[in-house]
Design a protein around this motif. Structure first.
Motif, PDB file in Angstrom:
ATOM      1  N   LEU A   1       0.834  -1.204   0.000  1.00 43.49           N
ATOM      2  CA  LEU A   1       0.000   0.000   0.000  1.00 43.49           C
ATOM      3  C   LEU A   1       0.870   1.256   0.000  1.00 43.49           C
ATOM      4  O   LEU A   1       0.566   2.235  -0.692  1.00 43.49           O
ATOM      5  CB  LEU A   1      -0.929  -0.003   1.213  1.00 43.49           C
ATOM      6  N   HIS A   2       1.962   1.227   0.764  1.00 48.70           N
ATOM      7  CA  HIS A   2       2.867   2.384   0.798  1.00 48.70           C
ATOM      8  C   HIS A   2       3.454   2.665  -0.580  1.00 48.70           C
ATOM      9  O   HIS A   2       3.716   3.809  -0.933  1.00 48.70           O
ATOM     10  CB  HIS A   2       4.003   2.144   1.789  1.00 48.70           C
ATOM     11  N   GLY A   3       3.693   1.594  -1.348  1.00 54.90           N
ATOM     12  CA  GLY A   3       4.350   1.751  -2.634  1.00 54.90           C
ATOM     13  C   GLY A   3       3.443   2.122  -3.786  1.00 54.90           C
ATOM     14  O   GLY A   3       3.920   2.403  -4.896  1.00 54.90           O
ATOM     15  N   LEU A   4       2.134   2.144  -3.560  1.00 53.21           N
ATOM     16  CA  LEU A   4       1.210   2.487  -4.641  1.00 53.21           C
ATOM     17  C   LEU A   4       1.274   3.976  -4.952  1.00 53.21           C
ATOM     18  O   LEU A   4       1.237   4.818  -4.046  1.00 53.21           O
ATOM     19  CB  LEU A   4      -0.220   2.106  -4.262  1.00 53.21           C
ATOM     20  N   SER A   5       1.356   4.299  -6.227  1.00 53.28           N
ATOM     21  CA  SER A   5       1.419   5.709  -6.617  1.00 53.28           C
ATOM     22  C   SER A   5       0.156   6.447  -6.213  1.00 53.28           C
ATOM     23  O   SER A   5       0.191   7.640  -5.882  1.00 53.28           O
ATOM     24  CB  SER A   5       1.623   5.817  -8.130  1.00 53.28           C
ATOM     25  N   THR A   6      -0.969   5.746  -6.204  1.00 59.20           N
ATOM     26  CA  THR A   6      -2.239   6.365  -5.789  1.00 59.20           C
ATOM     27  C   THR A   6      -2.154   6.873  -4.358  1.00 59.20           C
ATOM     28  O   THR A   6      -2.677   7.937  -4.019  1.00 59.20           O
ATOM     29  CB  THR A   6      -3.392   5.356  -5.903  1.00 59.20           C
ATOM     30  N   MET A   7      -1.488   6.083  -3.486  1.00 62.60           N
ATOM     31  CA  MET A   7      -1.335   6.487  -2.089  1.00 62.60           C
ATOM     32  C   MET A   7      -0.409   7.689  -1.976  1.00 62.60           C
ATOM     33  O   MET A   7      -0.644   8.598  -1.180  1.00 62.60           O
ATOM     34  CB  MET A   7      -0.776   5.322  -1.269  1.00 62.60           C
ATOM     35  N   ALA A   8       0.652   7.689  -2.750  1.00 64.57           N
ATOM     36  CA  ALA A   8       1.624   8.781  -2.673  1.00 64.57           C
ATOM     37  C   ALA A   8       1.020  10.113  -3.093  1.00 64.57           C
ATOM     38  O   ALA A   8       1.473  11.179  -2.650  1.00 64.57           O
ATOM     39  CB  ALA A   8       2.830   8.455  -3.556  1.00 64.57           C
ATOM     40  N   ASP A   9      -0.019  10.060  -3.918  1.00 74.15           N
ATOM     41  CA  ASP A   9      -0.645  11.289  -4.407  1.00 74.15           C
ATOM     42  C   ASP A   9      -1.601  11.913  -3.397  1.00 74.15           C
ATOM     43  O   ASP A   9      -2.090  13.021  -3.600  1.00 74.15           O
ATOM     44  CB  ASP A   9      -1.415  11.007  -5.703  1.00 74.15           C
ATOM     45  N   VAL A  10      -1.903  11.183  -2.302  1.00 75.44           N
ATOM     46  CA  VAL A  10      -2.837  11.687  -1.293  1.00 75.44           C
ATOM     47  C   VAL A  10      -2.070  11.954  -0.017  1.00 75.44           C
ATOM     48  O   VAL A  10      -1.377  11.087   0.502  1.00 75.44           O
ATOM     49  CB  VAL A  10      -3.964  10.655  -1.019  1.00 75.44           C
ATOM     50  N   SER A  11      -2.166  13.151   0.518  1.00 71.86           N
ATOM     51  CA  SER A  11      -1.430  13.504   1.729  1.00 71.86           C
ATOM     52  C   SER A  11      -2.091  12.896   2.952  1.00 71.86           C
ATOM     53  O   SER A  11      -3.300  12.702   2.989  1.00 71.86           O
ATOM     54  CB  SER A  11      -1.366  15.027   1.895  1.00 71.86           C
ATOM     55  N   SER A  12      -1.259  12.573   3.959  1.00 72.56           N
ATOM     56  CA  SER A  12      -1.766  11.992   5.193  1.00 72.56           C
ATOM     57  C   SER A  12      -2.524  13.029   6.003  1.00 72.56           C
ATOM     58  O   SER A  12      -2.119  14.184   6.080  1.00 72.56           O
ATOM     59  CB  SER A  12      -0.604  11.450   6.028  1.00 72.56           C
ATOM     60  N   PRO A  13      -3.636  12.633   6.658  1.00 71.87           N
ATOM     61  CA  PRO A  13      -4.387  13.586   7.488  1.00 71.87           C
ATOM     62  C   PRO A  13      -3.654  13.978   8.763  1.00 71.87           C
ATOM     63  O   PRO A  13      -4.029  14.917   9.415  1.00 71.87           O
ATOM     64  CB  PRO A  13      -5.670  12.812   7.815  1.00 71.87           C
TER      65      PRO A  13
ATOM     66  N   LEU B   1      -7.352   2.383 -10.031  1.00 73.74           N
ATOM     67  CA  LEU B   1      -8.625   3.091 -10.178  1.00 73.74           C
ATOM     68  C   LEU B   1      -8.794   4.256  -9.213  1.00 73.74           C
ATOM     69  O   LEU B   1      -9.814   4.944  -9.267  1.00 73.74           O
ATOM     70  CB  LEU B   1      -9.784   2.101  -9.994  1.00 73.74           C
ATOM     71  N   GLY B   2      -7.843   4.453  -8.311  1.00 72.01           N
ATOM     72  CA  GLY B   2      -7.959   5.575  -7.389  1.00 72.01           C
ATOM     73  C   GLY B   2      -8.156   5.149  -5.952  1.00 72.01           C
ATOM     74  O   GLY B   2      -8.413   3.980  -5.645  1.00 72.01           O
ATOM     75  N   ILE B   3      -8.046   6.114  -5.052  1.00 71.41           N
ATOM     76  CA  ILE B   3      -8.060   5.839  -3.618  1.00 71.41           C
ATOM     77  C   ILE B   3      -9.397   5.275  -3.141  1.00 71.41           C
ATOM     78  O   ILE B   3      -9.446   4.391  -2.290  1.00 71.41           O
ATOM     79  CB  ILE B   3      -7.694   7.120  -2.818  1.00 71.41           C
ATOM     80  N   VAL B   4     -10.513   5.768  -3.678  1.00 76.56           N
ATOM     81  CA  VAL B   4     -11.821   5.266  -3.245  1.00 76.56           C
ATOM     82  C   VAL B   4     -11.951   3.784  -3.566  1.00 76.56           C
ATOM     83  O   VAL B   4     -12.415   2.979  -2.743  1.00 76.56           O
ATOM     84  CB  VAL B   4     -12.967   6.067  -3.909  1.00 76.56           C
ATOM     85  N   ALA B   5     -11.528   3.397  -4.769  1.00 77.71           N
ATOM     86  CA  ALA B   5     -11.600   1.992  -5.169  1.00 77.71           C
ATOM     87  C   ALA B   5     -10.731   1.121  -4.276  1.00 77.71           C
ATOM     88  O   ALA B   5     -11.126   0.011  -3.886  1.00 77.71           O
ATOM     89  CB  ALA B   5     -11.179   1.845  -6.634  1.00 77.71           C
ATOM     90  N   ILE B   6      -9.545   1.618  -3.925  1.00 77.69           N
ATOM     91  CA  ILE B   6      -8.652   0.847  -3.062  1.00 77.69           C
ATOM     92  C   ILE B   6      -9.254   0.650  -1.675  1.00 77.69           C
ATOM     93  O   ILE B   6      -9.210  -0.447  -1.104  1.00 77.69           O
ATOM     94  CB  ILE B   6      -7.279   1.539  -2.959  1.00 77.69           C
ATOM     95  N   VAL B   7      -9.826   1.709  -1.119  1.00 82.74           N
ATOM     96  CA  VAL B   7     -10.429   1.619   0.210  1.00 82.74           C
ATOM     97  C   VAL B   7     -11.593   0.634   0.208  1.00 82.74           C
ATOM     98  O   VAL B   7     -11.722  -0.210   1.113  1.00 82.74           O
ATOM     99  CB  VAL B   7     -10.891   3.012   0.688  1.00 82.74           C
ATOM    100  N   LEU B   8     -12.441   0.711  -0.814  1.00 84.91           N
ATOM    101  CA  LEU B   8     -13.566  -0.224  -0.910  1.00 84.91           C
ATOM    102  C   LEU B   8     -13.058  -1.660  -1.060  1.00 84.91           C
ATOM    103  O   LEU B   8     -13.561  -2.587  -0.421  1.00 84.91           O
ATOM    104  CB  LEU B   8     -14.469   0.150  -2.082  1.00 84.91           C
ATOM    105  N   PHE B   9     -12.059  -1.834  -1.916  1.00 84.55           N
ATOM    106  CA  PHE B   9     -11.493  -3.167  -2.131  1.00 84.55           C
ATOM    107  C   PHE B   9     -10.928  -3.734  -0.835  1.00 84.55           C
ATOM    108  O   PHE B   9     -11.162  -4.896  -0.491  1.00 84.55           O
ATOM    109  CB  PHE B   9     -10.390  -3.101  -3.191  1.00 84.55           C
ATOM    110  N   CYS B  10     -10.165  -2.923  -0.107  1.00 87.19           N
ATOM    111  CA  CYS B  10      -9.545  -3.402   1.129  1.00 87.19           C
ATOM    112  C   CYS B  10     -10.593  -3.745   2.188  1.00 87.19           C
ATOM    113  O   CYS B  10     -10.385  -4.648   3.002  1.00 87.19           O
ATOM    114  CB  CYS B  10      -8.558  -2.364   1.659  1.00 87.19           C
TER     115      CYS B  10
END
Length: 424
Positions: free
Chosen positions: A243-255, A315-324
């Motif tokens: 998950l850390h290595g996914l480019s989709t994750m890198a594009d979203v800043s941590s809260p 497919l983006g962060i929303v898809a990853i969260v739903l998938f997980c």
């Protein structure tokens, strides 16, 4: 159907104990980082030290199962809680990395007692096993999630030796509670089954019981659990790094603006939280769905999820969260099914030995996917890694299908041999 008083008492006792086993287990990786700096040793040495604690956790399950078939389950669980807590607390006074290793080794031996003892207690003492297995699994997930979270949080405010003492305190409280708990550990058995406490655990009897188990449908159950362990360890060990290595994750800043945390950490916790819901749903479904068919369905779902991970990751962060969320739900929904399978396909007088072999497969043999997964991720692509996990799940579905065909030839609790009494 509401739980009986006896079911509730056993449920409360085992839920607390199961949560604490994983509370201690998952606190160790967080402390590992501290020990690297404190004792100025290599990652390789610390890795060996931590392995000394984790190895007996799985490898000790079979000897622990033999103890369960000879001694009282409640007393074994209370001893497990007390020994784990003391061993963990002793880390606070460790002067070197080698004494850390000794404390973790003792912790691992003590922790190996829990799963054979706790699950055998549920299988022989609880009438509504599906519901209690569900709550039992949820408690394990709570310990898995809270152990590292609480440890990391406490380390922000306190010195690590004090943190260890604070983490050990719930174990002490649980031990005292366990000593006071009262229930009938054989309430789910027929009177004729619970009447005779005589049993031998001589080497000859152990060999004979093991041969009998593996000559029955339990062999298929053991293979199913081992395959679950391969998928489980392979997925959960490497998912944070993936998950850390996914480019989709890198594009979203941590809260949270902390260098040590990333969005991948939150998504990983989400997998474990979704797993709690999966544990509950799986436990309830064991009361309505034949265990072998439930295993087949969940294995097929896991195989499909593994195959689509790479496409979904793009497919983006929303898809990853739903998938997980779906992955966590399915990954932990299978646990009540294989635990129930052991209760269905083994005689009660070898229940401890049966659960011992079960967790040898789950935590011992299942850990092989950790080393294999590392090779696959380093030498091949992410797609190959997940395709391999999918293949493991497909084989699991095939083995579970054999249980469907063999559904009429199992041993059940009510037809088993006598088991020991646990008058407390």
């Amino acid at each position: 159907m509401a739980l009986s008083d006896n079911d509730r008492s056993i449920a409360a006792f085992t839920v607390v104990a199961h949560a604490l086993v994983h509370w201690f287990e998952l606190a160790v990786p967080i402390l590992l980082v501290v020990w690297l700096a404190e004792f100025e040793v290599s990652m390789t040495l610390v890795g060996v030290v931590v392995a000394l604690g984790y190895a007996p956790f799985g490898l000790g399950a079979v000897p622990a199962g033999l103890l369960v078939d000879r001694y009282r389950t409640k007393r074994l669980v209370v001893f497990c809680l007390a020994a784990m807590s003391l061993a963990f607390a002793s880390l606070a006074v460790a002067p070197s990395i080698y004494t850390i290793a000794a404390s973790l080794l003792i912790w691992g031996v003590a922790a190996s007692i829990y799963h054979p003892a706790g699950l055998a207690l549920i299988s022989t003492g609880v009438e509504d096993r599906g519901t209690v297995f569900a709550w039992h699994g949820i408690a394990g997930n709570a310990g898995i999630a809270l152990g590292p979270f609480v440890t990391a949080t406490l380390l922000l405010f306190f010195e690590w030796r004090l943190v260890i003492v604070l983490l050990a305190l719930p174990g002490v409280v649980a031990t005292v509670y366990g000593l006071r708990a009262r229930f009938d550990p054989t309430a789910a058995l027929e009177d004729t089954v619970a009447a005779d406490a005589a049993r031998t655990n001589s080497p000859t009897a152990v060999v004979a019981n093991s041969r009998s188990l593996f000559a029955s449908s339990f062999l298929l159950v053991f293979l199913v659990v081992t395959l679950v362990g391969l998928f489980y360890r392979g997925t959960l060990t490497y998912l944070p790094e993936i998950l850390h290595g996914l480019s989709t994750m890198a594009d979203v800043s941590s809260p949270i603006d902390l260098e040590e945390l990333s969005l991948g950490d939150y998504v990983y916790v989400w997998v474990l939280v979704a797993g709690m819901a999966g544990q509950y749903a799986g436990g309830k479904l064991t009361d309505h769905v034949p265990v072998p068919r439930g295993l087949v369905v969940i294995f097929v779902v896991l195989a499909a999820l593994a195959l689509v991970f790479v496409p979904v990751a793009g497919l983006g962060i929303v898809a990853i969260v739903l998938f997980c969320g779906v992955l966590g739900f399915a990954l932990f929904a299978i646990e009540p099914f294989y635990q129930e399978a052991v209760a269905v396909y083994t005689p009660a007088d070898t229940r401890g030995l049966s659960y011992g072999y079960t967790y040898l497969g789950m935590f011992g043999l299942g850990a092989a996917s950790i080393s294999a997964g590392g090779v696959l991720l380093e030498a091949f692509t992410l797609g190959v890694f997940f395709a391999s996990l999918s293949a493991v799940a497909v084989v699991g579905a095939a083995v579970a299908s054999l249980l469907v065909l063999n559904v009429g030839s199992h041993s059940s609790v009510s037809s088993s041999s006598p088991v020991s009494s646990d008058d407390d």
